[in-house]
Enzyme design. Sequence first.
Site, PDB file in Angstrom:
ATOM      1  N   LYS A 172       4.653  -4.879 -41.198  1.00 18.77           N
ATOM      2  CA  LYS A 172       3.470  -5.361 -40.728  1.00 18.77           C
ATOM      3  C   LYS A 172       2.973  -4.220 -39.899  1.00 18.77           C
ATOM      4  CE  LYS A 172       1.247  -6.968 -37.226  1.00 18.77           C
ATOM      5  NZ  LYS A 172       0.131  -6.369 -37.268  1.00 18.77           N
ATOM      6  N   ALA A 174      -0.265  -2.254 -38.029  1.00 20.02           N
ATOM      7  CA  ALA A 174      -1.260  -2.729 -36.804  1.00 20.02           C
ATOM      8  C   ALA A 174      -2.672  -3.048 -37.682  1.00 20.02           C
ATOM      9  CB  ALA A 174      -1.678  -1.317 -36.159  1.00 20.02           C
ATOM     10  N   GLU A 381       0.693   2.804 -17.382  1.00 18.25           N
ATOM     11  CA  GLU A 381       0.397   3.500 -18.611  1.00 18.25           C
ATOM     12  C   GLU A 381      -1.114   3.627 -18.875  1.00 18.25           C
ATOM     13  OE1 GLU A 381       2.103   2.167 -22.220  1.00 18.25           O
ATOM     14  OE2 GLU A 381       2.566   3.955 -22.888  1.00 18.25           O
TER      15      GLU A 381
END
Length: 477
Positions: A172, A174, A381
């Site tokens: 799968k 993105a 992040e």
Amino acid sequence: MQTQSLVGGKWIGADDGSTLAVTNPATDELVASVPCGGAAETGRAIDAAWGAFKPWAARTAADRANLLHKLSSLMQRDTDRLAKLMTLEQGKPLAEAKGEIGYATSFLDWSAEEAKRLNGEILPASAPDKRILVLRQPVGVTAIITPWNFPAAMITRKLGPALAAGCTVVIKPAEETPLSALAIGELACEAGFPDGVINIVTGKPAEIGGAIFEDPRVRKLSFTGSTSVGRMLMASASKNLLRLSLELGGHAPFIVFDDADLDGAVAAALACKFRNAGQTCICANRFYIQAGVYEEFAAKFATAIGGLRVGDGFEEGVHVGPLINDDAVTKVESHIDDARAHGGKLLTGGKRVKVDGRADRFFAPTLVGEMSSDMLISREETFGPVAPLARFDSEQEVIELANASEYGLAAYFFTRDGARTMRVAEALEYGIIGANDGGPSTAQAPFGGVKHSGFGREGGKYAMDEYTELKYVSWKL
Ligand code: SIN
């Protein structure tokens, strides 16, 4: 351009005909529409992978290796086309996209060779009439869920070892970058992989994930993405005790000691921080510079950053492309605003860059001085082109600062002192260490993190462990 999902060797749309738009982040233009598949399509992909598994695992290692090498050479043949597709759907500069195709194929070639060295063992037995055999067998049907930041390499880094070990896969990709995945699928068909060995389903993440977790025939999930999604996947994986490899978020410290080669450290910082516009799990997110060289490093780094060109990834000479979406830009802005509100000094950048006729998603490479531990950027992040600098005095102090993070993916440090190199490398609680090196990624090395950056290793011989089970045979003669 291939725009259908690949299930059992056939290119299919979604059962209900629905589609997912793929847009160019630099322009917002529609690039293509791909199937918005869900549970039903994923179920059929698992059927196909299950049906193909035993015959694929029964092939010789050399046979599987030849097909992997073939796929690699077809990708190399089509580098220009694949790179253009990647820049179109992901935005990174074309030269970087070409580099990623080379990086992606290196995982296929390395895994192909590892297939041939997947040895078992015969152990000394505890009785004269017994023999102990240890067999390595493929885990089985493997689900692969990949991110948008490296649309080709994050697939092949999982696909290579999985196929080499004898597993079959359901991928799968993105939602933002399915076209690179489908192009790889098309080349896999050309290479001659049997139907069902590689399946690719584009569409709804929750439904596709749900079908993977509900089906006991799926034995392994390899995921690269955020820590928050990794946590959810791990909880869902408990139902069928799915084996997991999770390569999750990072918050890499980049340490410069006062005995470092400063020019080398600046060049490494530039490449490490601004590749892919800072949208890389292992890119430096916080810089710790020893007090004696702080000002000099900051000045040299600011000058180097000033030489970076921002623009559409298709333009010649561009170093930094658009961010992937509006949320990414907002996050970068919020980190800079928060840093300034907490006393950070903007040394360069700090704002969006207008690129004629393009979407408002380009951000100037940014340097912020005087980072402190109460700033968001010191612990979260950023996933964007922002480099915050902090001062430190001693080795012990900076190791504590560097390790004070929930993340543990990559860390970098620069020094000319050999003994310190070993001490610091051992003390940093990270899976990947760049010692005088801002670019540690390579096909043969074990890539992966500790703490909330996940577990499992990709790359080299280590990746093979993720896709194989050990079986012990106690043989009474
Ligand atoms: C990542 O962002 O996880 C991939 C970076 C790399 O492979 O160098």
